[in-house]
Design a protein around this motif. Structure first.
Motif, PDB file in Angstrom:
ATOM      1  N   SER A  70       0.807  -1.144  -0.131  1.00 35.15           N
ATOM      2  CA  SER A  70       0.143  -0.105   0.029  1.00 35.15           C
ATOM      3  C   SER A  70       0.846   1.113   0.023  1.00 35.15           C
ATOM      4  O   SER A  70       1.864   1.088   0.406  1.00 35.15           O
ATOM      5  CB  SER A  70      -1.058   0.096   1.442  1.00 35.15           C
ATOM      6  N   GLY A  71       0.489   2.265  -0.232  1.00 33.23           N
ATOM      7  CA  GLY A  71       1.085   3.456  -0.479  1.00 33.23           C
ATOM      8  C   GLY A  71       0.260   4.758  -0.128  1.00 33.23           C
ATOM      9  O   GLY A  71      -1.046   4.827  -0.114  1.00 33.23           O
ATOM     10  N   ASP A  72       1.084   5.868   0.105  1.00 36.29           N
ATOM     11  CA  ASP A  72       0.582   7.236   0.574  1.00 36.29           C
ATOM     12  C   ASP A  72       1.234   8.098  -0.515  1.00 36.29           C
ATOM     13  O   ASP A  72       2.503   8.435  -0.078  1.00 36.29           O
ATOM     14  CB  ASP A  72       0.661   7.311   2.030  1.00 36.29           C
ATOM     15  N   SER A  73       0.737   8.427  -1.540  1.00 37.56           N
ATOM     16  CA  SER A  73       1.466   9.371  -2.379  1.00 37.56           C
ATOM     17  C   SER A  73       1.739  10.827  -1.857  1.00 37.56           C
ATOM     18  O   SER A  73       2.656  11.683  -2.234  1.00 37.56           O
ATOM     19  CB  SER A  73       0.657   9.341  -3.795  1.00 37.56           C
ATOM     20  N   ALA A  74       0.672  11.408  -0.879  1.00 37.68           N
ATOM     21  CA  ALA A  74       0.855  12.561  -0.246  1.00 37.68           C
ATOM     22  C   ALA A  74       2.045  12.591   0.436  1.00 37.68           C
ATOM     23  O   ALA A  74       2.828  13.618   0.418  1.00 37.68           O
ATOM     24  CB  ALA A  74      -0.518  12.958   0.192  1.00 37.68           C
ATOM     25  N   LYS A  75       2.266  11.500   1.148  1.00 38.21           N
ATOM     26  CA  LYS A  75       3.463  11.653   2.024  1.00 38.21           C
ATOM     27  C   LYS A  75       4.818  10.829   1.318  1.00 38.21           C
ATOM     28  O   LYS A  75       5.738  10.907   1.779  1.00 38.21           O
ATOM     29  CB  LYS A  75       3.203  10.730   3.453  1.00 38.21           C
ATOM     30  N   THR A  76       4.432  10.212   0.358  1.00 36.67           N
ATOM     31  CA  THR A  76       5.479   9.745  -0.528  1.00 36.67           C
ATOM     32  C   THR A  76       6.069   8.560   0.540  1.00 36.67           C
ATOM     33  O   THR A  76       7.284   8.411   0.810  1.00 36.67           O
ATOM     34  CB  THR A  76       6.551  10.528  -0.946  1.00 36.67           C
ATOM     35  N   ALA A  77       5.043   7.630   1.022  1.00 40.59           N
ATOM     36  CA  ALA A  77       5.446   6.529   1.647  1.00 40.59           C
ATOM     37  C   ALA A  77       4.754   5.001   1.108  1.00 40.59           C
ATOM     38  O   ALA A  77       3.863   5.027   0.582  1.00 40.59           O
ATOM     39  CB  ALA A  77       4.795   6.710   3.202  1.00 40.59           C
ATOM     40  N   VAL A  78       5.317   4.043   1.287  1.00 42.25           N
ATOM     41  CA  VAL A  78       4.975   2.893   1.037  1.00 42.25           C
ATOM     42  C   VAL A  78       5.090   1.700   1.995  1.00 42.25           C
ATOM     43  O   VAL A  78       6.209   1.842   2.944  1.00 42.25           O
ATOM     44  CB  VAL A  78       5.876   2.339  -0.229  1.00 42.25           C
ATOM     45  N   TYR A  79       4.155   0.709   1.999  1.00 43.57           N
ATOM     46  CA  TYR A  79       4.060  -0.225   3.115  1.00 43.57           C
ATOM     47  C   TYR A  79       4.069  -1.581   2.701  1.00 43.57           C
ATOM     48  O   TYR A  79       3.338  -1.662   1.443  1.00 43.57           O
ATOM     49  CB  TYR A  79       2.941   0.275   4.004  1.00 43.57           C
ATOM     50  N   LEU A  80       4.350  -2.476   3.255  1.00 41.17           N
ATOM     51  CA  LEU A  80       4.174  -3.766   2.972  1.00 41.17           C
ATOM     52  C   LEU A  80       4.026  -4.666   3.939  1.00 41.17           C
ATOM     53  O   LEU A  80       4.620  -4.929   5.224  1.00 41.17           O
ATOM     54  CB  LEU A  80       5.562  -4.298   2.444  1.00 41.17           C
ATOM     55  N   GLN A  81       2.638  -4.942   4.155  1.00 41.99           N
ATOM     56  CA  GLN A  81       2.115  -6.050   5.298  1.00 41.99           C
ATOM     57  C   GLN A  81       2.312  -7.630   4.797  1.00 41.99           C
ATOM     58  O   GLN A  81       2.020  -7.861   3.712  1.00 41.99           O
ATOM     59  CB  GLN A  81       0.630  -5.577   5.320  1.00 41.99           C
ATOM     60  N   MET A  82       3.013  -8.063   5.684  1.00 38.34           N
ATOM     61  CA  MET A  82       3.391  -9.493   5.382  1.00 38.34           C
ATOM     62  C   MET A  82       2.883 -10.348   6.521  1.00 38.34           C
ATOM     63  O   MET A  82       2.789 -10.280   7.631  1.00 38.34           O
ATOM     64  CB  MET A  82       5.146  -9.542   5.380  1.00 38.34           C
ATOM     65  N   ASN A  83       1.831 -11.355   5.887  1.00 36.86           N
ATOM     66  CA  ASN A  83       1.307 -12.337   6.759  1.00 36.86           C
ATOM     67  C   ASN A  83       1.935 -13.725   6.492  1.00 36.86           C
ATOM     68  O   ASN A  83       2.244 -13.888   5.393  1.00 36.86           O
ATOM     69  CB  ASN A  83      -0.386 -12.052   6.690  1.00 36.86           C
ATOM     70  N   SER A  84       1.641 -14.669   7.238  1.00 36.73           N
ATOM     71  CA  SER A  84       1.792 -16.057   7.051  1.00 36.73           C
ATOM     72  C   SER A  84       3.233 -16.209   6.818  1.00 36.73           C
ATOM     73  O   SER A  84       3.515 -16.872   5.688  1.00 36.73           O
ATOM     74  CB  SER A  84       0.890 -16.657   6.121  1.00 36.73           C
ATOM     75  N   LEU A  85       3.953 -15.513   7.210  1.00 37.50           N
ATOM     76  CA  LEU A  85       5.459 -15.514   6.891  1.00 37.50           C
ATOM     77  C   LEU A  85       6.138 -16.844   6.888  1.00 37.50           C
ATOM     78  O   LEU A  85       5.788 -17.738   7.884  1.00 37.50           O
ATOM     79  CB  LEU A  85       6.386 -14.569   7.831  1.00 37.50           C
ATOM     80  N   LYS A  86       6.918 -17.255   6.135  1.00 37.34           N
ATOM     81  CA  LYS A  86       7.659 -18.604   6.024  1.00 37.34           C
ATOM     82  C   LYS A  86       9.121 -18.277   6.144  1.00 37.34           C
ATOM     83  O   LYS A  86       9.740 -17.240   5.814  1.00 37.34           O
ATOM     84  CB  LYS A  86       7.390 -19.231   4.709  1.00 37.34           C
ATOM     85  N   PRO A  87       9.974 -19.242   6.384  1.00 32.69           N
ATOM     86  CA  PRO A  87      11.405 -19.056   6.605  1.00 32.69           C
ATOM     87  C   PRO A  87      11.922 -18.586   5.371  1.00 32.69           C
ATOM     88  O   PRO A  87      12.870 -17.851   5.182  1.00 32.69           O
ATOM     89  CB  PRO A  87      12.023 -20.529   7.132  1.00 32.69           C
ATOM     90  N   GLU A  88      11.490 -19.098   4.271  1.00 29.30           N
ATOM     91  CA  GLU A  88      11.993 -18.602   2.833  1.00 29.30           C
ATOM     92  C   GLU A  88      11.869 -17.186   2.544  1.00 29.30           C
ATOM     93  O   GLU A  88      12.100 -16.572   1.422  1.00 29.30           O
ATOM     94  CB  GLU A  88      11.399 -19.478   1.713  1.00 29.30           C
ATOM     95  N   ASP A  89      10.827 -16.336   3.443  1.00 36.30           N
ATOM     96  CA  ASP A  89      10.657 -15.025   3.207  1.00 36.30           C
ATOM     97  C   ASP A  89      11.987 -14.149   3.941  1.00 36.30           C
ATOM     98  O   ASP A  89      11.959 -12.955   3.733  1.00 36.30           O
ATOM     99  CB  ASP A  89       9.447 -14.661   3.822  1.00 36.30           C
TER     100      ASP A  89
END
Length: 121
Positions: A70-89
């Protein structure tokens, strides 16, 4: 000069969640693309997720259904929500923003410094 500052990495158990954040030191005039990449030890950097200016998102097959950009163009910020994480991540995660910071500057791409994500029990 623009800097992208990342935060949110860390150690998490398999099945857990993390949220990465990336914020620019100044707002961009135009943000064309926002990306998250990752690089695991001994491997090439790979594209994980992309968000376009119009809000369209794409993901690597390995993270579809688990990660959300997801992102916020006004703030120029980007996010990454990571769920169900695996060791290969497990990898160093980098944000990348393509855009134009002001009318006097040509379009360019900017990288964050990277944040370590370790998925282990």
């Amino acid at each position: 000069q623009v800097q992208l500052v990342e935060s949110g990495g860390g150690l998490v158990q398999p099945g857990g969640s993390l949220r990465l954040s990336c914020a620019a030191s100044r707002s961009f005039l135009i943000t064309s693309y926002m990306h998250w990449y990752r690089q695991a030890p001994g491997k090439q950097r790979e594209l994980v997720a992309t968000r376009t200016r119009a809000g369209r998102t794409t993901y690597a097959d390995s993270v579809k259904g688990r990660f959300t950009i997801s992102g916020d163009s006004a703030k120029t910020a980007v996010y990454l929500q990571m769920n169900s994480l695996k060791p290969e991540d497990t990898a160093v995660y980098y944000c990348n923003i393509e855009g134009r910071i002001d009318i006097a500057t040509m379009a360019n791409e900017y990288w964050g410094q990277g944040t370590q994500v370790t998925v282990s029990s």
